[in-house]
Design a protein around this motif. Sequence first.
Motif, mmCIF file in Angstrom:
data_model
loop_
_atom_site.group_PDB
_atom_site.id
_atom_site.type_symbol
_atom_site.label_atom_id
_atom_site.label_comp_id
_atom_site.label_asym_id
_atom_site.label_seq_id
_atom_site.Cartn_x
_atom_site.Cartn_y
_atom_site.Cartn_z
ATOM 1 N N ASN A 728 0.817 -1.222 0.000
ATOM 2 C CA ASN A 728 0.000 0.000 0.000
ATOM 3 C C ASN A 728 0.845 1.264 0.000
ATOM 4 N N CYS A 729 2.103 1.147 0.453
ATOM 5 C CA CYS A 729 2.980 2.316 0.489
ATOM 6 C C CYS A 729 3.285 2.844 -0.910
ATOM 7 N N LEU A 730 3.031 2.046 -1.946
ATOM 8 C CA LEU A 730 3.288 2.475 -3.321
ATOM 9 C C LEU A 730 2.116 3.243 -3.925
ATOM 10 N N ILE A 731 1.015 3.347 -3.189
ATOM 11 C CA ILE A 731 -0.221 3.901 -3.757
ATOM 12 C C ILE A 731 -0.588 5.204 -3.053
ATOM 13 N N PRO A 732 -0.624 6.329 -3.757
ATOM 14 C CA PRO A 732 -1.081 7.580 -3.136
ATOM 15 C C PRO A 732 -2.554 7.476 -2.735
ATOM 16 N N ILE A 733 -2.947 8.196 -1.710
ATOM 17 C CA ILE A 733 -4.310 8.138 -1.193
ATOM 18 C C ILE A 733 -5.331 8.589 -2.234
ATOM 19 N N ASP A 734 -4.925 9.479 -3.147
ATOM 20 C CA ASP A 734 -5.880 10.014 -4.119
ATOM 21 C C ASP A 734 -5.804 9.323 -5.477
ATOM 22 N N TYR A 735 -5.087 8.193 -5.564
ATOM 23 C CA TYR A 735 -5.077 7.417 -6.805
ATOM 24 C C TYR A 735 -6.279 6.489 -6.757
#
Length: 756
Positions: A728-735
């Motif tokens: 999950n650290c690879l995914i921005p919150i707004d993606y």
Amino acid sequence: MAKKREVPGIRTYSNPAGGWGALRATAKAVREQMDVTEAPLLLLRTNKPDGFDCPGCAWPDKEHTSTFQFCENGAKAVTWEATNKRVTPEFFAKHTVTELLQWSDYELENEGRLTHPMVYDRVTDTYRPIEWDAAFARIGEIMRSLPDPNMAEFYTSGRASNEAAFLFQIFAREYGTNNFPDCSNMCHEATSVGLPQSIGIGKGTVSLDDFDRCDLIISMGHNPGTNHPRMMGTLHECSRRRVPIIVFNPLKERALERFADPQSPIEMSTFGSTRIASSYYQVKIGGDAAALKGIMKAILELAEASEDVLDRAFIAEHTNGFDAFAADLKQTAWADIERASGLARAELERVAAAYAKSNATIVTYGMGITQHAKGTANVQQIANLLLLRGNFGKPGAGICPLRGHSNVQGNRTVGISERPNPAMFAGIERAFGFKSPEHHGHDAVAAMQAMAEGRSKVLLCLGGNFSIALPDPELCASGMRKLDLAVHMNTKLNRSQLLIGRESIILPVLGRTEQDIQSSGPQSVTIEDSMSMVHASRGKLKPASDHLRSEPAIVAGMAQATLPNSKVAWMDLVADYDRIRDKIEIVFPDFARYNERIRVPGGFRLPLGPTERVWKTPSAKAEFLLFQGLNEDVAVADAGLLKLATIRSHDQYNTTIYGLDDRYRGVFGRRDVLFMNDRDLAAKGLEHGDLVEIETALPSGDKRLLKLTAISYDIASGSVAAYYPEANCLIPIDYQDKESGTPSYKSVPVRINKAV
């Protein structure tokens, strides 16, 4: 071909899904968590009319004719909850929060069941016991002190019962907010948003009986052997009666290849198995919409030569938008479809021919469809495919979204939604005499963004592990630590409880397996499965502690302490859950005769308009809806990028890690791996077992890094996969999908290089 070498914890698993491997894993779960003399009787009560509903997946129950109605992962879920291990006040006294934050998620939950209400003490950096009344009083005091009710967030996990979820939403709306982040926002919200626009309801339309009558199953973007294993029995039966099962999935998944039914004496005694997929197409990550458009384009081409391919009468009478839809497919080039899907035209034409031959088709799909930047539109393309041949409102046909947690669909049905609903608000006013707020509230992503920005100051969590389930763990940790108060209603310890702002309270709840006794006597709760069947669940075990309370009782206690002038008779409702269900029936007329019908074994089915060819859309017809272009995610120009999907292991359910094995994929005792295609390994000068650095490559330029061990796996070229929630650290919150708010966990562009 990438060079193979021995990698610790990575080895071939050659057995089928299910079978003796599943029985051994079940026995191991029982041995590690429970008294072996208690477990058999408990498991035999799982998913039975006089027992409790499995706290795992939402696949519906059979007619209760077999000896047992649980699967391997269901047994893990039950024994994980019914464990003999305990997290007591003495445990918390020995371990600071700072220390516990260094533990893994598996280690935290494996400590066992929470036994007492606890409050964080900043001086000692530990949780200490607190009396229930004192906890409620403090929660109420802080809630009343907020200058704006919209500064509070009400999070719901899919394991909460209909009764608990209903009271929770009544509490929030009387308090004055529609902020309802919930777990559905992170999985099937694209279904809840997309299908109402297409067919007038945000649910699946099939029943288990339809699987007995279908001619074809198309399976897209899901791994039933791990995420809804009881479905394997249904697929096994369909395959045995020679129903074609066409699979679209980037990874080869053992359960979709072959399965040994643990309830089959022949397969168990002969070590045999049954082939599941008749055809298996490894679509690229992010290529589902292109594949669907290719199949539909091929169907229209077949229809030019034969009048029987399309259900023209159904299309004329029951749908809108066909001409624009057909024109869009006609102008979409085959070369572009092949490039975007990773599949050949001939392959998609074979699927179209099979679909045209079938008189009754079911399409099943999971989060491989929904968790994309155009997840809502993806879902609508599946509906389009089914509309072409009138596969709604007839036996053996329909759409089947595979919901994850056991009552995630029920939570939404009884009102857990941030979207204003005038009909529901009118029902609430009839039942309770107050007006609900009319503004749009926060979903999961919006709630966390508000917390991180300091706009929301209180978080009430009805189950779950909210901050770990979302993308962008750094931002989530920051948001949690800016809160004035977090309240966690859980059975077990988890990481979200350790991300502390000003104050934090843990309230231990009864599990699904445990007796719930209120002042009127033993209580049942109700659950809605993924096929809209509502049935009762009654726990049988003695509670793990005398200090536990039920979720409805806890919600009522908080509400009464927060709202001294409430119009809701909270304690009266909790005394007898029939009274809660009476109120649900007033608010939602589809629950007519609720208490009467749940006392019938198996329960009852809620109305589903499309099964009667009734479409609750503005046009009163089903809608063919366009998918613009072919990209279901952000387009990136760099040809060297790969697309990453986050996945669950077989020893996992959502954020709950039961163990460190993923045996069907050949991973044992570890989770720090990246699944890669051999050709992609070779193209990047990598070998099986190399440590690699993964970097997010979104146009925003937001740089995020993760190091994992690359392993060779049968996955579509151009696609890679890593475990959730670690990746999950690879995914921005707004993606995310902007229509539904669902994070795009399943298609993140990444650069991969050998770590130095």
